[in-house]
Design an enzyme around this catalytic site. Structure first.
Site, PDB file in Angstrom:
ATOM      1  N   GLU A   1      11.181 -35.709  97.798  1.00 25.87           N
ATOM      2  CA  GLU A   1      10.608 -36.354  96.602  1.00 25.87           C
ATOM      3  C   GLU A   1       9.091 -36.163  96.468  1.00 25.87           C
ATOM      4  O   GLU A   1       8.617 -35.814  95.384  1.00 25.87           O
ATOM      5  CB  GLU A   1      10.985 -37.840  96.587  1.00 25.87           C
ATOM      6  CG  GLU A   1      12.447 -38.034  96.188  1.00 25.87           C
ATOM      7  CD  GLU A   1      13.044 -39.359  96.624  1.00 25.87           C
ATOM      8  OE1 GLU A   1      12.293 -40.249  97.049  1.00 25.87           O
ATOM      9  OE2 GLU A   1      14.275 -39.488  96.541  1.00 25.87           O
TER      10      GLU A   1
ATOM     11  N   LYS B   1      21.592 -46.027  97.763  1.00 25.17           N
ATOM     12  CA  LYS B   1      20.832 -45.036  98.519  1.00 25.17           C
ATOM     13  C   LYS B   1      20.443 -45.534  99.917  1.00 25.17           C
ATOM     14  O   LYS B   1      20.343 -44.755 100.855  1.00 25.17           O
ATOM     15  CB  LYS B   1      19.570 -44.695  97.728  1.00 25.17           C
ATOM     16  CG  LYS B   1      18.789 -43.510  98.238  1.00 25.17           C
ATOM     17  CD  LYS B   1      17.667 -43.219  97.271  1.00 25.17           C
ATOM     18  CE  LYS B   1      16.850 -42.010  97.674  1.00 25.17           C
ATOM     19  NZ  LYS B   1      15.859 -41.710  96.619  1.00 25.17           N
TER      20      LYS B   1
ATOM     21  N   ASP C   1      16.719 -36.830  90.145  1.00 22.49           N
ATOM     22  CA  ASP C   1      16.102 -37.797  91.051  1.00 22.49           C
ATOM     23  C   ASP C   1      17.138 -38.895  91.249  1.00 22.49           C
ATOM     24  O   ASP C   1      17.388 -39.692  90.348  1.00 22.49           O
ATOM     25  CB  ASP C   1      14.813 -38.353  90.428  1.00 22.49           C
ATOM     26  CG  ASP C   1      14.213 -39.500  91.239  1.00 22.49           C
ATOM     27  OD1 ASP C   1      14.736 -39.795  92.339  1.00 22.49           O
ATOM     28  OD2 ASP C   1      13.226 -40.097  90.772  1.00 22.49           O
TER      29      ASP C   1
END
Lengths: 651, 183
Positions: free
Chosen positions: A181, A80, A18
């Site tokens: 996700e 990100k 992740d």
């Protein structure tokens, strides 16, 4: 488990990563259960922060976080948010700690770069540092690391996905899959509870928001719709709170705020936000502009007020996702919370009101995505539960039209993999080139959508306007990544172009970064290529032997001889000192010799699954297998006849 | 996409009829996805993976086609050799009714009358269902025996399909107004 830590021949274990805005996690499945591995910080969560020190030293995690306040220009947090983004996307952003390099050309502006003072780095390189650290931690604990599933927000566009995949490549990871996700979170919940039903996954992370509606039935996760905002998350709450703090410190909006002051305000905002999860009020003291100190008390109510507009934005996306899935809140069997920001009481209350039910959060919202990634990595490498994830395209894909509008080729929420074909024509007499601009997004004007690729088809025969026919194929694979193929069909001469959309970093640039990152550059790269090719070759050899064991009857003698010859050639190439390119060539030869066979095996598997027959009952000679299609057609015909249904003739 | 795979009915290996049970269709899509999704071929030779990818795309696109009543009707007409040609314009009566509906929608939007917009959207959906029933009836008649019979059936089908397109656009705009009203 201790045993395989010391076993040098331990099998390669697939991992799930992740790669979050705030924290990153690597997880693995052991004894059928996912668990997070210990990162270099000693815990499961590795802060997604990278610090570039003197002499090119790089620090990742909590140690890097310690530099954030003092050296904000050399410390990159929340990278990100910048993945796959251009310089223009963020240059107007004033509450940004890192400094951006001024691009020297329009081409360079396509990807933003952070200015470290001595040099500049791209978000892809920064993310690669985080991934490299996680891979090393996994290696320390598992000995051999296999492929990796890396999660991305469902709402990431093609450029953001390409950038993530390139970062993984740069970190030397073999990417099994980019997984959305929310889907990963649903896998973690679904496999844990062995429950079927329809779920909404509300995922509010540090920098992104996703909503996904999916149906789980017998191990198949089918996404019905997805939506969100790839620029909305906990960071934005910090900013709103940060602005509040700065004004108490004596800075008006628009004032130039020193980087260190801004950094302190944002960090304090984050602490206050975390504090308000357990407490009703939090106090803090901050230096005032000019020297004095200011004491502040902030309550949950004020935080909820600040968040309300952001939460309303998430609510709109949720309502739209439900509508796209043709569902009402009451049709859901559960709402799953994901992402650190969903710990906030204000967020939980909002979700509960929105969906009319208390959300599920019994799996740690910080770890649930990594768990799902690990479970799916295990499934993809044949080491875990049998699951299948059917995901959708998050944002519509289209082509710019003459007037600057968008001709939608594949609408959002199309189940992937998906392909579409569109035909274009020339608009001027004798036109020999044709420009195509591929965009992604829901807005009506091309300039308001994300630009994915511009390319020119050349060599069109000069014809009167409107006569040349250009056929453009859009293929979206299981990772939501797009490939565009175009050809000119009027004259029968096929002019094919294949374009992978790019966000500013080309394959060659990634290659150069890869060489730079390795100590001995090209020699290391050749070795790594060969090692990768050998791993791939062994995998294919294993798969081929397995098929020879079960489906050799689908090959005639000559074909079988050809496959076996290709197997021997590949085995010979990997057992001696040959180049990476020879292994690759033999691999391709084996590939070619098994292609038709693969098609027959697929047909047999389908026929067997659809007719509910076991393999043994299906015609098993080569002739029979080739005729599987007609066999099925016959069967259906017979069935249609029995049911008294009417059939119209067709070929 | 490879046309040798046949049309949507062939790809999903379903009987070509207009009346399709949504559950059966979804079940077939799942069963084929379990066989063909690229994830089911991870670690296999790349030619096989490419083939699986291509066929999974065909299955997804066929699924999408068959869920859409207009696309399904077009496909069935093609299979039966009914020349649809260019879509004929709907009848004057239908166009007048459409205009009235549009005006009612604009008025409801101007008044921000959500209940009325919802009512109009529901009305549009009911009419869509009636049109689908009409398509089903036309497409379940015995196959046309002459060119003339085929052409007149084509005209009937074409008219219903045009009206269905109008209705679909109307329901879409009503729903877009509802969505816009939420923000």
């Amino acid at each position: 488990m201790l045993l395989d830590i010391f076993d040098p021949k331990a099998p390669a274990r697939a991992i799930g990563i992740d790669l979050g805005t705030t924290n990153s996690i690597v997880a693995v499945v052991t004894d059928e259960r996912p668990r997070a591995l210990i990162t270099c910080d000693g815990g499961a969560l590795l802060p997604s922060v990278v610090h570039y020190g003197d002499h090119d030293s790089v620090i990742v995690g909590r140690a890097a976080l310690a530099h954030l306040e003092a050296e904000p220009e050399r410390t990159i947090a929340s990278v990100k948010r910048y993945m796959g983004r251009s310089h223009g996307d963020h240059s107007g952003d004033t509450l940004r700690r890192a400094r951006l390099s001024e691009p020297k050309s329009p081409e360079e502006a396509r990807t933003l770069r952070f200015d470290l003072g001595t040099r500049s780095v791209t978000p892809v390189e920064v993310s690669a540092e985080i991934l490299r650290s996680l891979k090393q931690s996994a290696k320390d604990q598992l000995t051999h690391v296999g492929g990796a599933v890396i999660t991305v927000p469902a709402y990431f566009d093609d450029a953001q996905r390409q950038a993530t995949r390139d970062a993984a490549r740069l970190a030397g990871l073999d990417v099994l899959r980019l997984l959305n996700e929310p889907t990963a979170a649903a896998v973690a919940y679904g496999l844990e509870r062995k429950q079927s039903g329809t779920f909404a996954v509300y995922d509010l992370g540090g920098g992104t928001f996703d909503i996904t509606v999916l149906e789980l039935l017998d191990g198949v996760f089918q996404v019905k719709s997805t939506g969100g905002d790839s620029q909305l998350g906990g960071d934005d709450i910090d900013r709103l709170l940060g602005v509040e703090l700065l004004s108490a410190q004596g800075f008006a909006s628009g004032d130039e705020v020193p980087a260190a002051v801004l950094s302190l305000a944002l960090e304090t905002a984050r602490r206050i936000k975390h504090g308000l999860t357990a407490a009703d009020e939090v106090e803090c003291r901050l230096p005032k502009r000019g020297g004095e100190e200011v004491a502040l008390t902030l309550g949950r109510g004020r935080l909820a007020e600040l968040c309300a507009p952001l939460l309303e934005r998430t609510g709109r996306a949720c309502r739209r996702a439900l509508r796209d899935a043709e569902l009402e809140p009451k049709d859901l069997d559960g709402v799953i919370l994901v992402g650190g920001s969903t710990r906030m009481p204000a967020v939980r209350d909002y979700v509960e009101t929105l969906f009319g039910r208390a959300p599920l959060s019994d799996v740690d919202p910080d770890l649930v995505v990594a768990y799902g990634a690990a479970l799916s990595a295990a499934a993809l490498s044949g080491q875990g539960d049998d699951v299948l994830l059917l995901d959708v395209l998050p944002l519509s894909l289209g082509v710019e039209t003459m007037g600057g509008g968008v001709d939608k080729i594949l609408p959002r929420n199309t189940t992937i993999p998906a392909g579409a074909r569109s035909t274009f024509t020339t608009y001027a007499d004798g036109q020999t080139g044709f420009d195509l601009h591929v965009v992604q997004g829901e807005r009506e004007l091309a300039k308001d959508c994300r630009s994915l690729a511009r390319f020119t088809l050349r060599g069109i025969p000069p014809l009167p306007a409107g006569l040349a026919r250009l056929e453009v194929h859009f293929d979206v694979d299981e990772n939501s990544l797009l490939t565009v193929r175009a050809r000119e069909t009027t004259t029968g001469i096929e002019q094919r172009v294949e374009v992978r959309p790019s966000y500013g970093l080309s394959d060659d640039m990634i290659e150069d970064m890869l060489i730079e990152a390795l100590e001995h550059g090209e020699t290391d790269l050749e070795q790594r290529r060969r090692a990768d090719a050998v791993v791939e070759a062994n995998r294919i050899l294993l798969a081929t032997r397995k098929s020879l064991g079960t489906d050799a009857d689908l090959l005639d003698a000559a074909e079988r001889e050809q496959v076996e010859r290709a197997v021997r050639a590949l085995e010979q190439a990997i057992s001696s000192e040959t180049s990476a390119s020879l292994v690759q060539a033999r691999l391709e030869a084996l590939d070619a010799s098994t292609k038709d066979w693969a098609g027959r095996r697929m047909n047999r598997a389908i026929a067997s699954a659809l007719e509910g027959q076991t393999l043994g009952e299906v015609e098993s000679s080569v002739e029979g297998a080739r005729g599987v299609d007609s066999h099925v057609a016959e069967h259906e015909h017979a069935r249609a006849g029995r049911a008294g249904g009417e059939r119209w003739g067709h070929e | 996409m490879d046309s040798s795979a046949g049309d949507a009915f062939d790809i999903l290996r379903l009987e070509p009829t207009f009346e399709l049970d949504g559950k059966v269709l979804a079940e077939r899509h799942r069963a084929l996805s379990l066989m063909l999704h690229p994830d089911r071929h991870a670690g296999r030779p790349s030619a096989e993976r490419r083939m699986a990818l291509e066929r999974a795309m065909q299955v997804n696109s066929a699924y999408k086609t068959l869920r859409d009543p207009i696309a399904r009707a077009e496909l069935l007409a093609r299979r039966r050799g009914i020349p649809l040609g260019d879509a004929p314009a709907p009848s004057i009566e239908f166009l007048e009714a459409t205009m009235e509906r549009r005006e009612a929608l604009s008025a409801a939007v101007a008044r921000a009358d959500r209940a009325r917009i919802e009512e109009l959207a529901r009305g549009g959906k009911v009419e869509q269902a009636e049109h689908c029933a009409r398509l089903s009836e036309l497409l379940s008649r015995p196959g046309p025996v002459s060119d003339g019979a085929a052409a007149s059936l084509a005209a009937l089908l074409g008219a219903v399909m045009s009206e269905l397109r109008y209705l679909r656009r109307f329901v879409e705009s009503a729903e877009a107004e509802l969505e816009a009203g939420e923000s």
